[in-house]
Design an enzyme around this catalytic site. Structure first.
Site, PDB file in Angstrom:
ATOM      1  N   HIS A 127       0.832  -1.206   0.000  1.00  0.00           N
ATOM      2  CA  HIS A 127       0.000   0.000   0.000  1.00  0.00           C
ATOM      3  C   HIS A 127       0.869   1.259   0.000  1.00  0.00           C
ATOM      4  O   HIS A 127       0.602   2.213  -0.735  1.00  0.00           O
ATOM      5  CB  HIS A 127      -0.919   0.000   1.222  1.00  0.00           C
ATOM      6  CG  HIS A 127      -2.023  -1.005   1.155  1.00  0.00           C
ATOM      7  ND1 HIS A 127      -1.802  -2.357   1.272  1.00  0.00           N
ATOM      8  CD2 HIS A 127      -3.370  -0.861   0.987  1.00  0.00           C
ATOM      9  CE1 HIS A 127      -2.947  -3.014   1.183  1.00  0.00           C
ATOM     10  NE2 HIS A 127      -3.914  -2.124   1.000  1.00  0.00           N
ATOM     11  N   HIS A 161      -0.019  -3.275   8.679  1.00  0.00           N
ATOM     12  CA  HIS A 161       1.425  -3.400   8.490  1.00  0.00           C
ATOM     13  C   HIS A 161       2.119  -2.881   9.734  1.00  0.00           C
ATOM     14  O   HIS A 161       1.601  -2.022  10.455  1.00  0.00           O
ATOM     15  CB  HIS A 161       1.896  -2.607   7.266  1.00  0.00           C
ATOM     16  CG  HIS A 161       1.714  -3.333   5.964  1.00  0.00           C
ATOM     17  ND1 HIS A 161       2.554  -4.334   5.538  1.00  0.00           N
ATOM     18  CD2 HIS A 161       0.774  -3.192   4.993  1.00  0.00           C
ATOM     19  CE1 HIS A 161       2.149  -4.777   4.354  1.00  0.00           C
ATOM     20  NE2 HIS A 161       1.069  -4.104   4.006  1.00  0.00           N
ATOM     21  N   ASP A 198       7.567  -1.889   8.057  1.00  0.00           N
ATOM     22  CA  ASP A 198       7.139  -2.172   6.683  1.00  0.00           C
ATOM     23  C   ASP A 198       6.938  -0.882   5.898  1.00  0.00           C
ATOM     24  O   ASP A 198       7.338  -0.784   4.726  1.00  0.00           O
ATOM     25  CB  ASP A 198       5.831  -2.969   6.694  1.00  0.00           C
ATOM     26  CG  ASP A 198       5.943  -4.255   7.481  1.00  0.00           C
ATOM     27  OD1 ASP A 198       7.071  -4.696   7.731  1.00  0.00           O
ATOM     28  OD2 ASP A 198       4.897  -4.815   7.847  1.00  0.00           O
TER      29      ASP A 198
END
Length: 408
Positions: A285, A328, A332
């Site tokens: 994302h 996440h 990350d």
């Protein structure tokens, strides 16, 4: 020889400045004469009236150049008979490798005359479309996207059991209450900024070059993700995110079905297709949000500064929503931001400098493993892409264009 004849010959030698020199600036065709020999021949020839003597002296000494005034080696000046104007060539004054001709009559050195020489015609365009290269870059991106989904389909069976292994300690996730709706907000922002970036690419005049650059960068990022989250599997960061049950065994048919399911949902959870877990390092994302912002900022008009700010804010809010949803870990997101921006800046820096497209001991970037692919795709691009835009479809321009047989 009478005294009158001697005086007449002396006057002729005084009036002729070239008669006192043995060789002209353009060379001599006769053998070199001893000291005083030339004068005796000229005198005797003038007195006797013989044509042979004049052919040996006056034809050589009186030879004139094709241009008015011959250059002398002493002062590099051009002199002309009956003119008080001198021209010279100054080697120190050169602009664009074109020598300037100065008027010697101007004492202060002003009065430069610039000779405008048109640029030579290019045999090839500076920014060729090379559509087949764009298709190759697209295939590269699709291949790595399938590789990423395949890696996730296989990884799902190795994810630690959520009931046994809790989330890893995280400074943000431990202090922020999970909000499941935040993930939907992040993915809606992804749809908005990705479509906005696509519009700018489509209307860019050099859309094929821009598109293949994006395809290559995205393909490299997909490839890196498929490796990083497969080699090290982290425990689930969210306690509420839905994951499909494990089968405790995999077959090529099962993996293929999972891959098709992930591809059909474009990797988004709002489509209800992304139900396989374990793809943490690094955040996909964040990659998409940051990459779309970089595309808009790089390839949109500079006067669209509000759009740049909106894209940056949307990317930032989207990343924050990912963390609020606990989809996440913070590491990350940080790794995704770092890898995406570094790869984008390195690729475009190399693409904008010709010397960085050549292999050599001074170009350490040529040691990158993907450098041969980059060189093949960018070798014909001649510099920075200008921010120019046009209509991508041919039919409106064809109808609006003036017909050659139409008068109005």
């Amino acid at each position: 020889m009478t005294r009158t004849q001697v005086n007449l010959v002396a006057d002729m030698m005084v009036l002729d400045p070239k008669a006192t020199s043995l060789h002209s600036d353009y060379g001599s065709f006769d053998r070199p004469l001893a000291s005083g020999e030339g004068h005796e021949v000229d005198v005797e020839a003038a007195v006797d009236g013989s044509s042979s003597g004049m052919a040996q002296s006056s034809d050589v000494y009186q030879r004139q150049p094709l241009l008015p005034g011959a250059p002398t080696k002493g002062k590099d000046r051009w002199g002309s008979v009956g003119s008080n104007v001198d021209y010279y060539e100054d080697d120190n004054d050169k602009i664009d490798n074109i020598s300037h001709v100065r008027h010697a009559g101007i004492q202060n050195g002003s009065g430069i005359v610039k000779l405008d020489i048109p640029a030579p015609l290019r045999e090839e365009p500076r920014f060729p479309k090379e559509k087949w290269k764009t298709v190759l870059a697209f295939i590269f991106m699709v291949f790595n996207f399938i590789l990423t989904t395949t890696s996730l389909a296989m990884l799902h069976e190795r994810v630690p059991d959520r009931s046994v292994y809790g989330p890893l300690p995280d400074i943000i996730l431990d202090n922020v209450e999970v909000q499941d709706w935040a993930l939907s907000v992040s993915e809606v922002l992804i749809v908005i900024v990705s479509n906005s970036a696509m519009i700018f690419v489509i209307f860019h005049k050099h859309r094929f070059i821009v598109a293949r650059r994006i395809f290559i960068v995205m393909g490299l990022l997909y490839m890196l993700r498929s490796i990083t989250f497969y080699v090290t599997v982290l425990p689930m960061s969210s306690k509420t995110y839905y994951c499909s049950p494990k089968l405790n065994h995999t077959t090529p048919l099962i993996i293929t079905k999972r891959v098709l399911q992930l591809i059909s949902g474009f990797g988004l959870s709002i489509n209800g297709k992304h139900t396989y877990c374990g793809d943490y390092i690094f955040s996909g994302h964040t990659v998409v949000l940051v990459l779309c912002y970089l595309i808009i900022k790089e390839y949109s008009p500079k006067r669209c500064l509000p759009i740049h700010w909106l894209a940056g804010i949307a990317a930032f809010v989207g990343v924050i929503m990912v963390l609020i949803a606990h989809c996440h870990y913070t590491v990350d997101v940080l790794i995704a931001y770092w890898v995406t921006t570094r790869l984008w800046y390195i690729y475009h820096t190399m693409a904008n400098h010709t010397q960085l497209k050549q292999s050599g001991p001074s170009n350490l970037l040529s040691r990158l493993w993907w450098f041969p692919l980059f060189k093949y795709l960018e070798k014909n691009v001649g510099g920075n892409l200008p921010r120019q835009y046009d209509w991508p479809l041919p039919w409106p321009r064809r109808f609006l264009a003036k017909h050659p047989n139409r008068d109005s």
